[in-house]
Design a protein around this motif. Structure first.
Motif, short mmCIF file in Angstrom:
data_model
loop_
_atom_site.label_atom_id
_atom_site.label_comp_id
_atom_site.label_asym_id
_atom_site.label_seq_id
_atom_site.Cartn_x
_atom_site.Cartn_y
_atom_site.Cartn_z
N CYS A 170 48.49 -28.84 -79.93
CA CYS A 170 48.21 -29.98 -79.04
C CYS A 170 49.33 -31.02 -79.09
O CYS A 170 49.46 -31.83 -78.17
CB CYS A 170 46.88 -30.64 -79.42
N GLN A 171 50.10 -31.00 -80.15
CA GLN A 171 51.19 -31.97 -80.30
C GLN A 171 52.49 -31.48 -79.66
O GLN A 171 53.47 -32.22 -79.64
CB GLN A 171 51.41 -32.27 -81.78
N GLN A 172 52.49 -30.26 -79.16
CA GLN A 172 53.69 -29.72 -78.53
C GLN A 172 53.75 -30.13 -77.06
O GLN A 172 52.72 -30.32 -76.41
CB GLN A 172 53.70 -28.19 -78.65
N GLY A 173 54.95 -30.26 -76.55
CA GLY A 173 55.11 -30.60 -75.15
C GLY A 173 54.87 -32.06 -74.86
O GLY A 173 54.59 -32.87 -75.76
N SER A 174 54.96 -32.42 -73.61
CA SER A 174 54.78 -33.82 -73.22
C SER A 174 53.32 -34.25 -73.30
O SER A 174 53.02 -35.43 -73.47
CB SER A 174 55.29 -34.03 -71.79
N ARG A 175 52.40 -33.30 -73.14
CA ARG A 175 50.98 -33.60 -73.28
C ARG A 175 50.28 -32.33 -73.76
O ARG A 175 50.79 -31.23 -73.61
CB ARG A 175 50.39 -34.06 -71.94
N ASP B 14 48.20 -29.00 -74.27
CA ASP B 14 47.78 -27.91 -73.39
C ASP B 14 46.27 -28.01 -73.16
O ASP B 14 45.50 -28.19 -74.10
CB ASP B 14 48.13 -26.56 -74.04
N ARG B 15 45.84 -27.90 -71.91
CA ARG B 15 44.43 -28.14 -71.58
C ARG B 15 43.49 -27.12 -72.25
O ARG B 15 42.42 -27.47 -72.72
CB ARG B 15 44.24 -28.09 -70.06
N THR B 16 43.91 -25.87 -72.32
CA THR B 16 43.07 -24.84 -72.94
C THR B 16 42.96 -25.06 -74.45
O THR B 16 41.87 -24.92 -75.03
CB THR B 16 43.64 -23.44 -72.66
N ILE B 17 44.08 -25.39 -75.06
CA ILE B 17 44.09 -25.63 -76.50
C ILE B 17 43.23 -26.86 -76.82
O ILE B 17 42.43 -26.86 -77.76
CB ILE B 17 45.53 -25.86 -77.00
N LEU C 223 48.48 -16.51 -80.54
CA LEU C 223 47.07 -16.16 -80.62
C LEU C 223 46.28 -16.97 -79.61
O LEU C 223 46.66 -18.09 -79.27
CB LEU C 223 46.55 -16.45 -82.02
N PRO C 224 45.16 -16.42 -79.13
CA PRO C 224 44.31 -17.20 -78.22
C PRO C 224 43.73 -18.39 -78.98
O PRO C 224 43.61 -18.36 -80.21
CB PRO C 224 43.22 -16.19 -77.82
N PRO C 225 43.37 -19.48 -78.28
CA PRO C 225 42.89 -20.70 -78.94
C PRO C 225 41.75 -20.48 -79.93
O PRO C 225 41.74 -21.07 -81.01
CB PRO C 225 42.42 -21.56 -77.75
N LEU D 237 38.23 -29.78 -78.73
CA LEU D 237 37.06 -30.57 -78.35
C LEU D 237 35.77 -29.82 -78.70
O LEU D 237 34.83 -30.40 -79.25
CB LEU D 237 37.11 -30.89 -76.86
N HIS D 238 35.75 -28.54 -78.39
CA HIS D 238 34.57 -27.71 -78.66
C HIS D 238 34.22 -27.70 -80.15
O HIS D 238 33.05 -27.79 -80.53
CB HIS D 238 34.82 -26.29 -78.17
N ARG D 239 35.23 -27.62 -81.01
CA ARG D 239 34.99 -27.52 -82.45
C ARG D 239 34.55 -28.85 -83.08
O ARG D 239 33.81 -28.86 -84.06
CB ARG D 239 36.25 -27.02 -83.16
N TYR D 240 35.02 -29.95 -82.53
CA TYR D 240 34.76 -31.24 -83.15
C TYR D 240 33.81 -32.13 -82.36
O TYR D 240 33.55 -33.26 -82.76
CB TYR D 240 36.07 -31.99 -83.38
N GLN D 241 33.28 -31.65 -81.26
CA GLN D 241 32.40 -32.48 -80.45
C GLN D 241 31.14 -32.88 -81.22
O GLN D 241 30.70 -34.03 -81.15
CB GLN D 241 32.01 -31.75 -79.17
N LEU D 242 30.57 -31.95 -81.96
CA LEU D 242 29.36 -32.26 -82.73
C LEU D 242 29.64 -33.34 -83.78
O LEU D 242 28.79 -34.19 -84.04
CB LEU D 242 28.84 -30.99 -83.42
N HIS D 243 30.83 -33.31 -84.36
CA HIS D 243 31.20 -34.31 -85.36
C HIS D 243 31.20 -35.71 -84.74
O HIS D 243 30.65 -36.65 -85.32
CB HIS D 243 32.59 -33.97 -85.92
N VAL D 244 31.79 -35.84 -83.56
CA VAL D 244 31.83 -37.13 -82.87
C VAL D 244 30.42 -37.56 -82.48
O VAL D 244 30.03 -38.72 -82.68
CB VAL D 244 32.72 -37.06 -81.62
#
Length: 218
Positions: free
Chosen positions: A35-40, A42-45, A21-23, A50-57
């Motif tokens: 975000c926990q998959q791979g060596s780092r 995925d930038r899009t994910i 599914l798209p992010p 970040l978009h969803r939790y930026q207001l929280h921070v």
């Protein structure tokens, strides 16, 4: 005459698992897992997370340090730490709590070195990660819909009252009433005894009640 082809169910499951599914369609939990998959991450994910939790921070930092003009710089550092350490998160379902702890700990780190003179970061610069750049949207101090209280006037008075509290009271009441942390968690973060935490919260509540009494009596 129609003919039917037998397809192993395992192959069907594999096919469905490959459909991603798209992010923006993923749940918060699945975003963290991806975000926990791979060596780092995925930038899009990661950008969607970040978009969803930026207001929280932003909200945490605003209440902890209302007088700081460089909160956006601090928020960028929070997300850099998240990007570099998200694979260490053992329970993805507790991402929001983990994010709150990172934000609070970073605030304390910055508080300890406030006397040191450091060159300011550019607020126009994008968020630079290890494998690319994500555009950074500077948050304003204007409260969002979820932050609105019964009236704007009451919200303004409450915000001012919290900002005027002594630092030790302000940090403690924010962690308890806004972040919902337990007394034990607050004691661990602030490095004081459980009794001190309870005392600070009680005194902070008393000060806020005195300043907001005319609104509470309505």
């Amino acid at each position: 005459m129609s003919q039917y082809i037998s397809v192993p169910w395992s192959k069907v499951e594999t096919t469905f698992s490959q459909v991603e599914l798209p992010p923006e369609k993923l749940s918060n939990y699945d975003l963290v897992l991806r975000c926990q998959q791979g060596s780092r991450p995925d930038r899009t994910i990661f950008a969607e997370l970040l978009h969803r939790y930026q207001l929280h921070v932003d909200k945490i930092l605003y209440h902890l340090a209302p007088e700081w003009q460089d909160r956006s710089d601090l928020a960028q550092e929070v997300w850099i730490r998240v990007y570099r350490n998200i694979k260490r998160l053992q329970e993805p379902a507790k991402f929001k709590s983990w994010l709150s702890r990172i934000t609070t700990n970073l605030f304390y780190d910055e508080l300890r070195k406030r006397k040191r003179i450091t060159p300011p970061l550019s607020l126009d610069a994008p968020l630079a990660l290890d494998d690319g750049i994500i555009d950074w949207e500077i948050a304003t101090d204007t409260p969002g819909p979820e932050e609105e209280l019964t009236t704007q006037e009451f919200y303004d008075r409450l915000r001012d009252a919290i900002a005027q509290l002594p630092e030790v009271f302000r940090v403690t009441i924010v962690l308890r009433e806004i972040e919902g942390l337990s007394y034990e968690e607050i004691a661990e973060i602030t490095g004081v005894s459980l009794g001190t935490v309870k005392s600070r919260i009680a005194r902070a509540r008393q000060r806020l009640q005195l300043q907001l009494q005319k609104y509470l009596d309505i």
